[in-house]
Design an enzyme around this catalytic site. Structure first.
Site, PDB file in Angstrom:
ATOM      1  N   SER A  42       0.847  -1.190   0.000  1.00 44.67           N
ATOM      2  CA  SER A  42       0.000   0.000   0.000  1.00 44.67           C
ATOM      3  C   SER A  42       0.886   1.245   0.000  1.00 44.67           C
ATOM      4  CB  SER A  42      -0.883   0.005   1.254  1.00 44.67           C
ATOM      5  OG  SER A  42      -1.585   1.226   1.410  1.00 44.67           O
ATOM      6  N   TYR A  76      -2.617  -0.155  10.460  1.00 43.90           N
ATOM      7  CA  TYR A  76      -2.632  -0.686   9.095  1.00 43.90           C
ATOM      8  C   TYR A  76      -1.274  -0.475   8.427  1.00 43.90           C
ATOM      9  CZ  TYR A  76      -4.247  -1.493   4.288  1.00 43.90           C
ATOM     10  OH  TYR A  76      -4.408  -1.972   3.006  1.00 43.90           O
TER      11      TYR A  76
END
Length: 292
Positions: free
Chosen positions: A140, A153
């Site tokens: 990501s 995250y």
């Protein structure tokens, strides 16, 4: 890239293929002629995905018996097809201030977003070494830049970036390539699931924590929603993943979306505090108005 006829003799595994980017990637790889073993959590998700070249398999990457069954499926393929690529895409959202997110939630996030990928990669590496295959890890933008409120995250995605770098060097002498794909915003329902978790987190905060982080936590759902809405479609992301999976000489990293590309490039030369101001300024646009 292999021809469509040769690809038909090879297997591809896509984890987290029930919906969104994973489902789109399974379809993209099937269109290229591969036989895709698409990891799903429920039979109903599998039936919705089943198509020519796509074989749904029940797969929770945190359950060793599911991983063992997948390895047996690969090793026992009735057509003796080689495993060409493992796409590690499965994941769950997780946002909130570092101080506030309970340790059990941190453990759950790492169990899925890091250790599950390590477990399935370990189990399938013998097949990938035999075939000279490839591992594609979906990380990501948050694996390169950690913004306020996204620490849990981002921590898992940073960890997968490190795992990928180590694997790339360890496996290069054995003919297995390791590639990272770093999406920014993608228009999936993952953001909605994360927003529900934030509501529960806000309800558990102490009065002192609300003083420190209340405004931030209230801003995060709006920030996530705007970032997702401005993102690329799952099909667009899948095209990049398919390129990473099939390019004859792939790059070590691919970014997905203009925002991810800009911020990751900027992070290479901007001082940390300048980057902090940029990301914080964007987040502050979503702070609730006074009296709201």
């Amino acid at each position: 890239m292999p021809s469509k006829s040769s690809a038909a003799q090879e297997l591809v595994i896509v984890t987290g293929a029930s919906t969104g980017m994973g489902a789109a990637t399974a379809r993209a790889m099937a269109r290229r002629g591969f036989h895709v073993l698409a990891g799903v959590r429920r039979d109903s998700d599998g039936e919705a995905l089943r198509a020519a070249g796509i074989e749904p398999v029940i797969l929770d990457i945190t359950r060793q018996e599911h991983i063992a069954a997948l390895v047996a499926r690969v090793d026992g393929d009735p057509r003796k097809r080689a495993l060409r690529t493992l796409v590690n895409n499965a994941g769950i959202p997780g946002a909130g201030p570092v101080e506030v997110v309970p340790l059990d939630e941190w453990r759950r996030l790492f169990e899925v977003n890091v250790l599950g990928h390590v477990a399935i990669t370990q189990a399938l590496l013998p097949a990938l070494v035999r075939s000279g295959g490839r591992v594609v890890n979906i990380t990501s933008l948050n694996g390169r830049i950690a913004m306020a409120g996204y620490g849990p995250y981002a921590a898992g995605k940073f960890a997968m970036e490190a795992v990928s770098d180590a694997l790339r060097n360890e496996l290069a002498p054995h003919g297995v390539q390791v590639v990272v794909v770093e999406p920014g915003g993608v228009q999936t329902d993952m953001a909605g699931r994360g927003t529900a978790d934030l509501s529960r987190l806000a309800a558990r905060m102490t009065p002192e924590q609300r003083t420190r982080y209340g405004t931030l936590v209230r801003a995060l759902p709006s920030h996530v929603a705007a970032f997702t809405k401005a993102g690329v479609t799952p099909d667009t992301a899948a095209r990049t993943i398919a390129e990473a999976a099939t390019a004859r000489r792939p790059r070590t990293r691919y970014t997905v979306g203009a925002t991810a590309t800009f911020l990751i490039r900027a992070s290479r030369f901007l001082p940390d505090r300048v980057l902090d101001r940029m990301t914080t300024s964007d987040l502050r646009k979503h702070y609730p108005k006074a009296g709201g």
